[in-house]
Design a protein around this motif. Structure first.
Motif, short mmCIF file in Angstrom:
data_model
loop_
_atom_site.label_atom_id
_atom_site.label_comp_id
_atom_site.label_asym_id
_atom_site.label_seq_id
_atom_site.Cartn_x
_atom_site.Cartn_y
_atom_site.Cartn_z
N PHE B 6 0.81 -1.22 0.00
CA PHE B 6 0.00 0.00 0.00
C PHE B 6 0.85 1.27 0.00
CE2 PHE B 6 -2.72 -3.33 1.55
CZ PHE B 6 -3.87 -3.12 0.83
N GLU B 7 2.18 1.07 -0.09
CA GLU B 7 3.06 2.23 -0.03
C GLU B 7 3.10 2.95 -1.38
OE1 GLU B 7 4.29 3.27 2.79
OE2 GLU B 7 3.45 1.51 3.78
N LYS B 29 -3.30 1.14 6.94
CA LYS B 29 -2.43 0.26 6.13
C LYS B 29 -2.20 -1.08 6.83
CE LYS B 29 0.33 3.79 3.72
NZ LYS B 29 1.64 4.45 3.75
N LEU B 58 -1.92 6.36 -0.05
CA LEU B 58 -1.69 4.91 -0.06
C LEU B 58 -2.13 4.37 -1.41
CD1 LEU B 58 -4.67 3.47 0.37
CD2 LEU B 58 -4.25 3.97 2.75
#
Lengths: 350, 286
Positions: B6-7, B29, B58
């Protein structure tokens, strides 16, 4: 479809709700018009063809989201059943007062299409075209109706169902997908969430090609141009006005939307080749042939159900042509054939 | 699964240093990773405000729409494709002010979505005016004599409307915040998580320390299935309880109520029109 009941758009809502089960539709009565159009935009973003139905004041509540549709380039079809305003006006009467409202609705600048069917067959054809073009150009498309048109019945030949084309303009995304990819014609391939390897990011803020919020002012300029660029293609696909009568006319009568049959029948009754009729079922953007018809006329006349001659003013703005005589009716009733005929006879006799 | 799933790379985050939002996005996250949600099947929906920017930070599908309206597109998205995980991220201004009507009616609709509401008791994006949840006597450049309106009580409103999942967390407690967000996402139906969050720039009253001192957790004996007790706990004065106040597992979702999903769950975009049926309908009407 999501909508909030309002005369004269409610019959369409009832029709859709009653056919939802059979035709794989979802109809939802929203808590207000704001929710209705925002729900429709969510559904459209996720790949479902979406529409709303409303009338003047209800549409006024939707305006904010018309801008959203323009900004996030998400298709939506807006059925706007006109009735006399302002505010509540005459709820069960007819008018053509909301052309300007549709044309200028929403903050900022972005393209749109406005149809105004005059015949049932037009309504059938234009509705499917509206969805196709909304999807193709990723814009709001209006279908302007009114109380008179929404509530009339007449016998019509079989509808051209074999012409129905349901074009899908959705692509499977790749991992590097960019929702607002800058392209020469301004149209970015439209992905939807959950279909492909990419993610689909849309933002009501000004955004970069990926859809993320930006304050890059050069990119801002390019994004404005990208959105407006689409109008060029849209214009090329505009539907031509319907011309009725002989080529050697002295008077050209203009009409749009629901006045079609009243003007047409009056013209048939007169049997006078000095009069011809040009009916617009697409009122914005105008078809390129419009000017050619206007150039040939000695006098241009228009019939409209509003007090300012909104379409006449738009014609002047777009073509430079003056309307010589505006017949404007705004008491809530449609034009009668006799009324149109009488006005034309007066013109003829000076 | 890649823990950096999700970065996002090269994100220019607009939040102030020390903002409670960093704790919230961390918890979100972590919850998504633990639930093994695929970013491609996730849609983050938001409106306007500092909370509304969270989806940009995200990796997920994003619908960042209009102020206060986020629950409407969230409902629409889930309705036409129930296979997606839909999370609405809003602030107290978006959800309880501008979008109050949608808040109430979305609860009634009960779509299977999660509604995270950053509640910092102030309008931060517009630099420090009162929010619907601002406490009495809170001074702002607009409320110059201090707030005198009754603070909006989102939990009580939600429980009164029989929302199917109602919780409150404090983002300074990141573990508990993550755990409850996980429960909310797993819950079938509308789930409200009101998130206490300090605004370090525009709210000098409700600070990290204030939230530490003025919150406590609902006892283990609290029965979230008991609506009357839940309402009582949501309206009690004094320190603010945290945790899952109310849970109604019996409610049918908005999507389940749609006839289009009675036979199968195929998203609407994958379905075709049936011209034959259309022809029959037209002929029938003639």
């Amino acid at each position: 479809m999501s909508s909030y009941p309002m005369t004269p758009s409610t019959p369409l809502q009832i029709f859709m709700a009653n056919n939802a089960n059979e035709f794989n539709l979802i109809f939802e009565q929203a808590e207000d018009e704001i929710a209705a159009i925002n729900m429709a935009l969510g559904a459209s973003y996720a790949g479902a063809r979406s529409m709303v139905a409303t009338s003047g004041s209800g549409f006024a509540l939707m305006e904010e989201a018309v801008g959203l549709a323009g900004m996030i380039e998400t298709p939506v079809v807006i059925y706007l059943g006109q009735r006399p305003g302002p505010a509540v006006g005459l709820p069960t009467r007819t008018s053509q007062e909301d052309l300007n409202l549709a044309l200028y609705s929403g903050p900022g600048e972005f393209p749109r299409i406005i149809f105004a069917p005059g015949k049932m067959e037009d309504a059938f054809a234009l509705s499917q075209i509206a969805f196709n073009l909304a999807d193709k150009y990723q814009i709001p498309v209006f279908i302007l109706s009114d109380q008179y048109f929404a509530d009339i019945y007449y016998n019509s030949p079989s509808l051209p169902i074999e012409d129905v084309e349901n074009n899908k303009y959705i692509i499977k995304t790749t991992a590097d997908y960019k929702r607002y990819l800058l392209t020469p014609n301004g149209i970015s391939p439209r992905g939807i969430p959950g279909f492909g390897d990419g993610v689909v990011v849309v933002d009501s803020d000004e955004h970069d090609e990926e859809g993320h919020i930006t304050e890059d002012l050069d990119l801002r300029r390019r994004m404005v141009e990208k959105r407006l660029k689409k109008l060029e293609e849209i214009q090329k696909e505009a539907i031509s006005p319907e011309f009725v009568g002989g080529d050697n006319y002295r008077y050209l009568i203009l009409g749009w939307g629901s006045t079609y049959w009243a003007i047409r029948e009056a013209l048939d009754n007169l049997e006078d080749n000095r009069f011809s009729f040009l009916h617009f079922k697409q009122v914005y953007p105008l078809h390129s042939s419009t000017k050619k018809y206007l150039d040939k006329a000695e006098k241009i006349l228009i019939f409209e159900n509003n007090a300012n001659g909104q379409f006449g003013n738009l014609i002047k703005l777009e073509t430079g042509h003056e309307i010589h005589r505006k017949f404007l009716k705004y008491n809530g009733m449609p034009f009668s054939v006799e009324e149109v005929e009488k006005n034309l006879i007066n013109i003829r006799e000076g | 699964m890649d823990p950096r799933n999700f970065e996002m790379e090269d994100v220019d985050v607009a939040w102030c240093p020390g903002c409670g939002n960093y704790f919230i996005i961390g918890a979100v996250k972590a919850a998504l990773l633990e639930l093994e949600i695929d970013p491609r099947e996730l849609v983050m929906v938001s409106g306007i405000g500092q909370a509304g920017k969270l989806p940009h930070y995200l990796k997920a599908n994003v619908f960042n729409g209009l102020h206060g309206r986020s629950l409407s597109p969230a409902t629409g998205i889930k309705a036409v494709n129930p296979q997606l995980t839909v999370i609405d991220v809003s602030g107290d201004g978006c959800m309880y002010g501008e979008g109050g009507n949608h808040f109430m009616h979305t609860i009634r609709r009960n779509p299977n979505i999660t509604n995270l509401v950053h509640n910092n008791m102030v309008y931060a994006l517009t630099k420090g005016q009162a929010s619907p949840t601002s406490q009495k006597d809170f001074n702002t450049p607009l409320q110059v004599e201090g707030v005198f309106l009754e603070p909006f009580n989102p939990l009580a409103v939600a429980i009164a409307l029989d929302a199917s999942f109602v919780a409150r967390v404090y983002c300074g407690h990141i573990q508990q915040t993550k755990d409850i967000i996980k429960e909310a996402i797993k819950h079938k139906g509308y789930a409200l998580v009101d998130i206490f969050q300090p605004c370090v720039t525009f709210n000098k009253v409700n600070t990290f320390q204030w939230f530490e001192e003025n919150t406590y957790y609902l006892e283990d004996t609290h029965d979230p299935l008991d609506r009357n007790i839940a309402f009582q706990r949501a309206t009690e004065t004094g320190k603010y309880p945290l945790g899952i106040f109310y849970h109604n597992p019996r409610k049918i979702t908005f999507e389940e109520n749609q006839s289009v999903y009675k036979e199968h769950k195929i998203p609407l975009y994958q379905r075709e029109i049936e011209i034959g049926k259309l022809k029959d309908l037209i002929e029938k009407s003639r």
